[in-house]
Scaffold this active site. Structure first.
Site, PDB file in Angstrom:
ATOM      1  N   CYS A  88       0.840  -1.127   0.042  1.00 59.34           N
ATOM      2  CA  CYS A  88      -0.185   0.076   0.048  1.00 59.34           C
ATOM      3  C   CYS A  88       0.789   1.124   0.100  1.00 59.34           C
ATOM      4  CB  CYS A  88      -0.937  -0.163   1.037  1.00 59.34           C
ATOM      5  SG  CYS A  88      -2.576   1.138   0.922  1.00 59.34           S
ATOM      6  N   HIS A 194      -3.662  -4.970  -0.358  1.00 61.58           N
ATOM      7  CA  HIS A 194      -3.287  -5.596   0.827  1.00 61.58           C
ATOM      8  C   HIS A 194      -3.108  -7.273   1.043  1.00 61.58           C
ATOM      9  CE1 HIS A 194      -3.172  -2.089   3.218  1.00 61.58           C
ATOM     10  NE2 HIS A 194      -4.101  -1.531   2.517  1.00 61.58           N
ATOM     11  N   GLU A 196      -2.311  -9.177   3.194  1.00 62.17           N
ATOM     12  CA  GLU A 196      -2.661  -9.678   4.497  1.00 62.17           C
ATOM     13  C   GLU A 196      -4.071  -9.820   4.661  1.00 62.17           C
ATOM     14  OE1 GLU A 196      -2.204  -5.375   5.180  1.00 62.17           O
ATOM     15  OE2 GLU A 196      -1.346  -6.926   3.933  1.00 62.17           O
TER      16      GLU A 196
END
Length: 214
Positions: A88, A194, A196
């Protein structure tokens, strides 16, 4: 061998660390995750991850406030070729400059700048938030293996990196026009999404990164 996730008070560190730890466990990789703001720990790491949430200028200042961190990153990542992942705003900081609320100097690792998303459809909301399918432009990159052909990732951002060299843009998404999703060159890779938060696709991406030997 360690994966250093840089703590400069500008990222969702708990979520990132847990995602990397899960991938390491599931794939039985001989790696340990360290969340750190220590430049020496980053210099000793096998893989370096720079997350980032917030405004470009604030993140850049946060990184600069860590004693010796930018110097360590330049020496370790650029000088010694250690695999690096920016996530990001961490990806955006790889650019020469960011234009969010003024002009701010980036790390200068990838030629280009970060500017506001400008979708052609005025009905599309900013920030670009939610799931979007990846359009891989560099099919043979090992970190993107198995992730082309419309695999979805999770995005939340209002700005994008625009690379001067087209070959540095590895993947895009469509949001009222092409929006940069992945950039990279040599031992560098960065994602606007992202990983994650991207479930199985994100886990596959992280596993590919942790097996990468650029």
């Amino acid at each position: 061998m360690t994966v250093a996730i840089i703590d400069y008070e500008s990222g969702n560190l708990h979520s990132a660390a847990k995602a990397f730890e899960r991938v390491i466990s599931d794939n039985k990789l001989n790696l340990k995750v360290v969340v750190t703001g220590d430049a020496k720990a980053v210099a000793a790491a096998s893989y370096i991850v720079l997350p980032g949430v917030g405004a470009f200028g604030d993140c850049r200042r946060g990184l600069a406030d860590l004693d010796g961190m930018i110097e360590s990153l330049n020496e370790t990542v650029i000088g010694r070729g250690r695999p690096f992942l920016g996530i990001c705003v961490g990806m955006q900081l790889m650019a020469a400059q960011g234009l969010e609320h003024g002009t701010h100097q980036g790390l200068g690792w990838i030629a280009g700048e970060v500017d506001a998303i400008a979708p052609k459809d005025p009905g599309l909301k900013i920030p670009h938030m939610g799931w979007n399918d990846l359009q891989v432009t560099t099919a043979d990159h090992p970190v993107l293996a198995g992730l082309g052909g419309g695999v979805d990732f999770y995005f939340v951002h209002s700005y994008e990196m625009r690379c001067d060299n087209p070959s540095d843009t590895l993947a895009r998404v469509d949001y009222g026009g092409p929006v940069t999703a992945v950039v990279g060159r040599d031992n560098l890779i960065g994602t606007q999404f992202h990983p994650e938060k991207s479930q199985r696709a994100g886990q596959r991406f992280i596993a590919n990164f942790l097996r990468w030997k650029p």
